[in-house]
Every structure is written in C-alpha cells, then in structure tokens.
Design an enzyme around this catalytic site. Structure first.
Site, PDB file in Angstrom:
ATOM      1  N   LYS A 155       0.952  -1.170   0.050  1.00 46.64           N
ATOM      2  CA  LYS A 155      -0.060   0.080   0.014  1.00 46.64           C
ATOM      3  C   LYS A 155       0.934   1.206  -0.136  1.00 46.64           C
ATOM      4  O   LYS A 155       1.999   1.175   0.618  1.00 46.64           O
ATOM      5  CB  LYS A 155      -0.970  -0.056   1.070  1.00 46.64           C
ATOM      6  CG  LYS A 155      -1.641   1.157   1.466  1.00 46.64           C
ATOM      7  CD  LYS A 155      -2.525   1.290   2.703  1.00 46.64           C
ATOM      8  CE  LYS A 155      -3.010   2.816   2.850  1.00 46.64           C
ATOM      9  NZ  LYS A 155      -3.838   2.867   4.398  1.00 46.64           N
ATOM     10  N   GLU A 157      -8.645  12.283  11.987  1.00 47.22           N
ATOM     11  CA  GLU A 157      -8.133  10.978  12.555  1.00 47.22           C
ATOM     12  C   GLU A 157      -6.992  11.549  13.501  1.00 47.22           C
ATOM     13  O   GLU A 157      -6.415  12.339  13.397  1.00 47.22           O
ATOM     14  CB  GLU A 157      -7.360  10.839  11.201  1.00 47.22           C
ATOM     15  CG  GLU A 157      -6.582   9.432  11.578  1.00 47.22           C
ATOM     16  CD  GLU A 157      -6.102   8.563  10.389  1.00 47.22           C
ATOM     17  OE1 GLU A 157      -5.530   7.524  10.504  1.00 47.22           O
ATOM     18  OE2 GLU A 157      -6.614   9.126   9.299  1.00 47.22           O
TER      19      GLU A 157
END
Length: 461
Positions: free
Chosen positions: A207, A252
């Site tokens: 990723k 976040e």
C-alpha cells in the site's frame, strides 16, 4: 534547535530563556456552540485544538521551540522537559489541557526537496507555548496565562479582562477565490496513482498513500479564524486545529494519552457522501463496510498502529472490524485502538527512555502510519519521495498539544491547508488517498476532490 521566549527583554546571547510563570484558574463557562472557543481568538495567529465545542485555544507566544530533521520529535521533547524544569506553575483546575501547554506541528518527512534535489532541506517541527490559553472540558472552563520571569504582569481576573488587554482585529472574509493546480494537475496525479498501482501489483509493496495539492488565491488576506469558525461549526466530529499557519479539521486522532490510557483513531477506506440523501448514504455506508479494497486498506492501517503502540503498552484492544464514520463530505472505515500505557519507559530523551512515554513520544513512534504513508512504511515513504512530485511540508504530519505531565492529543494534519508566509492571499490545500492493488486512478482523483471539500467550504468556495 532554537528555544526563544518572545519577551520584551531578550536574554543575552548564549543565555537560557527566562523561566515561564504559568497560572491556571477556573472561569465562568462560555456561551454554547461548537465555535465558542474559536470566537475568542483576538488576532490572526491562532492556536487551536477544538472538538464539539470543547478543547483549548491560545494566542500570543511566550516560547517557541523549533527543531529539524530526523531528531525533531526527540529534540522538541527534550526542550519541553528543560522548559518545565524551570517553570513556576500554579494550576487550580488540574484537568487535561490546564497548566503549561505547548501546541505543536511537525513535518511529515525528515527532509524536503531543496533547490538541489540531491541536497534535501531538513524538515522541521515546532512547539509553541501561548501567552493565553482558554479551555473547556465537560462543562468546566479555565484560563491560563503565561509570562516569562523577565516580563511578569498582574494576573487577569477573567477572559473579558484578558481580551480587554489584547487589541482585537476584526475577522474578514477572504473574498473571491481563484484556483490553480499545485505541484500536479488532476490528470497528471492520476498517472502518479497509476504508477503506484503498478508498483504494488508488481510486488514492490502492499500500500502507498499518495497526495496532491491545489492552490487558492483570494482577493483579501486569509484570516485563519474565518476558516476555523466555519470548520468547527460544520465538522463538529473532527478536531479543528491551527498551529503556526497550518489549519484544518482532521477526523483522524493519531494518539491521545490521558492518565495512563492511550487511544488512536485509525481511518482508512473512504467513500464520498456529499449530495446523498440519508437513505442513499446508508446504502453507500453498507457498500463501504463490505468493500474488499477498502477493508484491505484499513487492515494495513490498523496493523501499523497496533504494531507501533505495542512496545509502549501493557495491554491493548484492537477491534476485529471497523465501524463507518459519517462526516458531511465523506464516510470512512474507522477503528479505535486503545491501550494501557506501560509506565516503565518509552519516552524520548537524548540519553534514553524517560519515566514513561509522553504523548509526543507516542506520536513520534506512530508516525507515519500506514493510513498516511503505506505498507511497508519505509518502502512506501521511498516511493512517495520518488513519484508524488511535491513537498508535503506539515501535511499528514502530527499536530496537536502537549501538557506538563506528558499527556496530550495529537491528530494527523489531514483535511488541512497551509497559509503562505509570503502571500497572505495564498492558501495551499492538500488531499491524499490510500492506494492498493485494486485502486482505480479516476476513483482516487474523485476521492481526493471529496477530501478537499472541507477547506474549500471553509474558504467560502
């Protein structure tokens, strides 16, 4: 590293900064509303960490600690410890965010491209101690004033007294806005995403998170308080922040450390929500929760956070499955990873572990997570440097605050913008997307546009 107090009397060259004198007292509660704290800010250099109307805001600059390079976190913490050793503190409230508080913002990478690509510039970090802090938490409100020993003033009676002593500049709208591409246009960035997908499918990594920027030019100077008030009201579930020209509303939470407990909110896997009816949003949320591509991306992010926190914790709870976090512009797969801190060590000092890990030490250990970098981390960071084509600066770096006991809250500087230090009518907006083997470049461009929406809205676009 520098550590300079902003006092009327400047220490002689080579002298240590004057000690801080910190006073915290309880005050009457403020009016309700998510932007009540933001509305107090008297000038265009705000320090802010607010969520659902609670948090802390500050103004003025009693002390600034600047650090650079790979050691920026450890150097900042060491300078903070030294500052506290010499501080005189009277805290009559004793809540998280009272007493001495430093707001902080740190660069994403250890270095940034310079004029010569072979000689990168050391990227930095900053801790700022405000002269005034106003905080609110669960119905209790307080005022903290910070002086240096060389410039003591009489303590204010309340917030009104503080504001009366501080000239207030009016908040103005940024006016008309024109937009231009940042480092890359959308089509060129799609090609970068395509290259990332090709590398992943070839087995180079699992990723990578790739980001892009856009530039806003306004007809009037941009006052960050204008942005903060709109973000705090529209994105109550996010942490609205402002530190040293970096402004945003991040969903976040990199890490919260409070009385031995640690929490990290991990977001990875996103779907657009803007313009959908409630029924359609629920259907799209169900699709997100079943998306193999998004679940794969999320799994990498959660695993990286759990792995980074494990050495600091005596026990941890890692959810088996994410929940869907609903925001006005997007929906995210989210997981709250929690743990009990091991007090035997783990803090950052030049000479070894401290008595226990501070929130800044935890933020340094967690950064960069797979949610903003990729998996494996070192390979993803190398690929970002190779193909992304821009300097992230403090985008996707830790931003938040640190208290005297080491507790604090650090978010990731997402849904953010950086105000130009050279042109007050220029703002740089950022958005990034997690790329895995199943990613589609066109879909990632659309996702990045959705993630730019909060700051476009904040500007008034």
């Amino acid at each position: 590293m520098t550590a300079e107090p902003s006092a009327p009397t400047t220490p002689r060259p080579g002298a240590r900064p004057y000690p801080l004198v910190v006073r915290t007292t309880a005050i009457d509660d403020l009016p309700g509303g998510p932007a009540a704290l933001v509305d107090l800010l008297p000038d265009a250099r705000p320090l802010t960490w607010v969520r659902r109307g609670d948090g802390i805001v500050g103004w003025g600059e009693a002390l600034r600690l600047d650090t650079w390079g790979p050691g920026r976190f450890a150097d900042a913490e060491a300078a903070w410890h030294e500052t506290l050793e010499r501080a005189v503190v009277r805290d009559e409230v004793g809540l998280p965010g009272t007493g001495p508080v430093a707001f902080g913002s740190f660069a994403f990478d250890d270095s940034a491209p310079g004029d010569d690509a072979h000689e990168p510039v050391r990227a930095g970090g900053t801790l700022i101690v405000p002269r005034v802090v106003v905080g609110r938490r669960e119905g209790r409100t307080w005022l903290t004033t910070v002086d240096t020993a060389g410039s003591l003033s009489s303590p204010p009676a309340d917030v009104a007294d503080v504001l009366a002593r501080t000239p207030r500049t009016p908040v103005g709208a940024p006016g008309d806005i024109t937009w231009r591409d940042g480092a890359l246009g959308a089509d060129d960035w799609a090609d970068v995403v395509r290259e990332g997908v090709d590398r992943i499918r070839a087995g180079a990594l699992e990723k990578v998170v790739l980001a892009r920027d856009v530039i806003a030019h306004t007809t009037e100077p941009v006052d960050p308080r204008w942005l903060l008030a709109r973000l705090a009201a529209a994105y109550e579930a996010c942490w609205t922040f402002s530190v040293d020209g970096m402004v945003g509303a991040t969903p976040e939470l990199l890490v919260r450390s409070e009385k031995g407990l640690v929490t990290s909110r991990v977001l990875a896997g996103t779907i657009r929500r803007a313009g959908l009816s409630d029924d359609d949003a629920l259907l799209r949320a169900a699709q997100l929760a079943r998306s193999s591509k998004d679940l794969e991306e999320h799994e990498y992010a959660v695993a990286s956070v759990a792995h980074a926190l494990a050495p600091f914790c005596s026990s941890m709870n890692v959810p088996d499955a994410p929940f869907v976090l609903h925001l006005p512009n997007v929906m995210h797969l989210a997981s709250d990873v929690t743990g009990v801190l091991d007090a035997r060590g783990g803090g950052l000092t030049p000479d070894g572990p401290a008595a226990g890990p501070t929130s800044l030490a935890l933020a340094a250990a967690l950064h960069p997570s797979a949610a903003v970098c990729g998996t494996p981390t070192h390979l993803a960071r190398d690929l970002i440097r190779e193909i992304e084509g821009m300097d992230r600066g403090r985008y996707a770096g830790p931003v938040g605050w640190l208290g005297a006991d080491g507790d604090g809250e650090w978010g990731i500087a997402l849904r953010s913008a950086e105000l130009s230090t050279e042109d007050p009518r220029c703002v740089r907006l950022f958005a990034g997307c997690g790329i895995v083997a199943a990613s589609d470049p066109a879909a990632e461009v659309a996702e990045s546009e959705a993630k730019l929406e909060p700051l476009r809205y904040a500007l008034g676009s």
